[in-house]
Scaffold this motif. Structure first.
Motif, PDB file in Angstrom:
ATOM      1  N   LEU A 177       0.782  -1.194   0.057  1.00  0.00           N
ATOM      2  CA  LEU A 177       0.048   0.005   0.117  1.00  0.00           C
ATOM      3  C   LEU A 177       0.992   1.173   0.107  1.00  0.00           C
ATOM      4  CD1 LEU A 177      -2.800  -1.107   2.446  1.00  0.00           C
ATOM      5  CD2 LEU A 177      -2.953  -0.845   0.204  1.00  0.00           C
ATOM      6  N   GLU A 178       1.932   1.328   0.860  1.00  0.00           N
ATOM      7  CA  GLU A 178       2.878   2.524   0.722  1.00  0.00           C
ATOM      8  C   GLU A 178       3.601   2.716  -0.500  1.00  0.00           C
ATOM      9  OE1 GLU A 178       5.082   5.752   2.165  1.00  0.00           O
ATOM     10  OE2 GLU A 178       3.376   4.706   3.230  1.00  0.00           O
ATOM     11  N   ALA A 179       3.934   1.596  -1.148  1.00  0.00           N
ATOM     12  CA  ALA A 179       4.638   1.613  -2.519  1.00  0.00           C
ATOM     13  C   ALA A 179       3.735   1.970  -3.514  1.00  0.00           C
ATOM     14  CB  ALA A 179       5.353   0.348  -2.814  1.00  0.00           C
ATOM     15  N   HIS A 180       2.511   1.526  -3.667  1.00  0.00           N
ATOM     16  CA  HIS A 180       1.590   1.538  -4.990  1.00  0.00           C
ATOM     17  C   HIS A 180       0.162   2.179  -4.583  1.00  0.00           C
ATOM     18  CE1 HIS A 180       4.351  -0.860  -7.241  1.00  0.00           C
ATOM     19  NE2 HIS A 180       4.610  -1.663  -6.240  1.00  0.00           N
ATOM     20  N   GLY A 181      -0.004   2.386  -3.410  1.00  0.00           N
ATOM     21  CA  GLY A 181      -1.507   2.976  -3.271  1.00  0.00           C
ATOM     22  C   GLY A 181      -2.361   1.692  -3.244  1.00  0.00           C
ATOM     23  N   ALA A 182      -3.663   2.312  -2.949  1.00  0.00           N
ATOM     24  CA  ALA A 182      -4.856   1.101  -2.815  1.00  0.00           C
ATOM     25  C   ALA A 182      -5.194   0.789  -4.272  1.00  0.00           C
ATOM     26  CB  ALA A 182      -6.056   1.889  -1.979  1.00  0.00           C
ATOM     27  N   VAL A 183      -4.875   1.424  -5.332  1.00  0.00           N
ATOM     28  CA  VAL A 183      -5.250   0.960  -6.578  1.00  0.00           C
ATOM     29  C   VAL A 183      -4.077   0.369  -7.344  1.00  0.00           C
ATOM     30  CG1 VAL A 183      -6.311   1.786  -8.885  1.00  0.00           C
ATOM     31  CG2 VAL A 183      -7.068   2.868  -6.710  1.00  0.00           C
ATOM     32  N   HIS A 184      -4.251  -1.101  -7.346  1.00  0.00           N
ATOM     33  CA  HIS A 184      -3.391  -1.787  -7.812  1.00  0.00           C
ATOM     34  C   HIS A 184      -3.771  -3.194  -7.856  1.00  0.00           C
ATOM     35  CE1 HIS A 184       0.761  -3.909  -7.897  1.00  0.00           C
ATOM     36  NE2 HIS A 184       1.156  -2.806  -8.483  1.00  0.00           N
ATOM     37  N   PRO A 185      -3.426  -4.019  -9.001  1.00  0.00           N
ATOM     38  CA  PRO A 185      -3.807  -5.528  -9.081  1.00  0.00           C
ATOM     39  C   PRO A 185      -3.439  -6.418  -7.870  1.00  0.00           C
ATOM     40  CG  PRO A 185      -2.418  -4.755 -10.939  1.00  0.00           C
ATOM     41  CD  PRO A 185      -2.429  -3.565  -9.978  1.00  0.00           C
ATOM     42  N   THR A 196      -8.245  12.075 -10.594  1.00  0.00           N
ATOM     43  CA  THR A 196      -7.345  10.772 -10.810  1.00  0.00           C
ATOM     44  C   THR A 196      -6.829  10.348  -9.195  1.00  0.00           C
ATOM     45  OG1 THR A 196      -5.591  12.125 -10.818  1.00  0.00           O
ATOM     46  CG2 THR A 196      -6.456  11.401 -12.956  1.00  0.00           C
ATOM     47  N   GLN A 197      -6.385   9.216  -8.968  1.00  0.00           N
ATOM     48  CA  GLN A 197      -5.892   8.769  -7.694  1.00  0.00           C
ATOM     49  C   GLN A 197      -4.363   8.063  -8.046  1.00  0.00           C
ATOM     50  OE1 GLN A 197      -8.711   6.596  -5.302  1.00  0.00           O
ATOM     51  NE2 GLN A 197      -6.907   5.765  -3.971  1.00  0.00           N
ATOM     52  N   ASP A 198      -3.465   8.654  -7.158  1.00  0.00           N
ATOM     53  CA  ASP A 198      -2.211   8.196  -7.304  1.00  0.00           C
ATOM     54  C   ASP A 198      -1.662   7.943  -8.646  1.00  0.00           C
ATOM     55  OD1 ASP A 198      -2.131   8.058  -4.285  1.00  0.00           O
ATOM     56  OD2 ASP A 198      -3.072   5.898  -4.374  1.00  0.00           O
ATOM     57  N   GLY A 199      -2.151   8.673  -9.659  1.00  0.00           N
ATOM     58  CA  GLY A 199      -1.499   8.656 -10.924  1.00  0.00           C
ATOM     59  C   GLY A 199      -2.555   7.946 -11.901  1.00  0.00           C
ATOM     60  N   HIS A 200      -3.346   7.193 -11.217  1.00  0.00           N
ATOM     61  CA  HIS A 200      -4.415   6.075 -12.177  1.00  0.00           C
ATOM     62  C   HIS A 200      -5.367   7.251 -12.498  1.00  0.00           C
ATOM     63  CE1 HIS A 200      -2.046   2.707 -10.701  1.00  0.00           C
ATOM     64  NE2 HIS A 200      -2.072   3.363  -9.339  1.00  0.00           N
ATOM     65  N   VAL A 201      -5.678   6.833 -13.949  1.00  0.00           N
ATOM     66  CA  VAL A 201      -6.951   7.611 -14.407  1.00  0.00           C
ATOM     67  C   VAL A 201      -8.385   7.038 -13.865  1.00  0.00           C
ATOM     68  CG1 VAL A 201      -5.559   7.831 -16.655  1.00  0.00           C
ATOM     69  CG2 VAL A 201      -7.110   5.904 -16.370  1.00  0.00           C
ATOM     70  N   VAL A 202      -9.390   8.043 -13.977  1.00  0.00           N
ATOM     71  CA  VAL A 202     -10.604   7.518 -13.592  1.00  0.00           C
ATOM     72  C   VAL A 202     -11.053   6.655 -14.352  1.00  0.00           C
ATOM     73  CG1 VAL A 202     -12.810   8.508 -13.449  1.00  0.00           C
ATOM     74  CG2 VAL A 202     -11.075  10.090 -12.767  1.00  0.00           C
ATOM     75  N   GLY A 203     -11.665   5.619 -13.765  1.00  0.00           N
ATOM     76  CA  GLY A 203     -12.316   4.346 -14.234  1.00  0.00           C
ATOM     77  C   GLY A 203     -11.264   3.261 -14.521  1.00  0.00           C
ATOM     78  N   THR A 204     -10.272   3.416 -13.751  1.00  0.00           N
ATOM     79  CA  THR A 204      -9.204   2.308 -13.580  1.00  0.00           C
ATOM     80  C   THR A 204      -9.787   1.375 -12.397  1.00  0.00           C
ATOM     81  OG1 THR A 204      -7.364   3.549 -14.086  1.00  0.00           O
ATOM     82  CG2 THR A 204      -6.977   1.648 -12.617  1.00  0.00           C
ATOM     83  N   VAL A 205      -9.950  -0.089 -12.736  1.00  0.00           N
ATOM     84  CA  VAL A 205     -10.683  -1.044 -11.910  1.00  0.00           C
ATOM     85  C   VAL A 205      -9.730  -2.457 -11.839  1.00  0.00           C
ATOM     86  CG1 VAL A 205     -12.649  -2.285 -11.508  1.00  0.00           C
ATOM     87  CG2 VAL A 205     -12.860  -0.076 -12.354  1.00  0.00           C
TER      88      VAL A 205
END
Length: 175
Positions: free
Chosen positions: A83-91, A126-135
């Protein structure tokens, strides 16, 4: 696609989200399996779509809405360093959420048979560099854990609803 038939032809036959949820619950019942849900992006929509189906209590263990990043770690056991390295939006976060919710919502030390998790960005920002709609949708079963990563177009409501609908279909496909 071959011979004009789309690769996901069998999935396209299921139009009504309630029908997909009912099919998933019926399949789980056939297997004698239970399901547990961990949601961030969808905020309860996924488990709600399951419990909307009469008889859901025979297989649905429950759901955890882990909207805040620290809840993903403290409740579902998602690795703090990840979570620290990549945030919550990660596979890998979706994978760990799906696996973790099986344990959290298991019974008498026995995990739920299936864990499903959603994480992503519904917008408007956007969140942590991820575009809106990233799932990212994680599905964990006794046979293994898989993650589908996709981008869903639309506004916040559409992204969340479509993510929940796809999660049901991906879970059904994993069984």
């Amino acid at each position: 696609m071959s011979h004009g038939i789309p690769d996901d032809f069998d999935e396209t036959l299921i139009i009504d989200p309630r029908e997909s949820a009912a099919m998933l619950l019926d399949r789980l019942a056939e297997l004698g399996w239970t399901v547990a849900v961990a949601e961030s992006l969808t905020g309860g929509l996924l488990v709600s779509s399951l419990v909307d189906v009469p008889g859901a209590s025979r297989v649905v263990r429950g759901g955890v809405v882990a909207y805040a990043t620290d809840v993903k770690q403290s409740v579902l056991g998602v690795d703090a360093a990840l979570l620290e390295a990549h945030g919550a939006v990660h596979p890998r976060v979706a994978r760990q959420m799906a696996r973790g919710v099986r344990d959290v919502l298991g019974r008498d030390g026995v995990p739920a048979d299936v864990g499903v998790a959603t994480t992503g960005v519904a917008g408007p920002d956007t969140q942590d560099g991820h575009v809106v709609g990233t799932v990212h949708i994680g599905v964990s079963t006794p046979l293994g854990t898989s993650v589908d990563s996709l981008v869903i177009a639309g506004d916040r409501e559409r992204i969340r609803r479509e993510a929940a609908r796809i999660a049901v279909r991906r879970t059904l496909a994993a069984l």
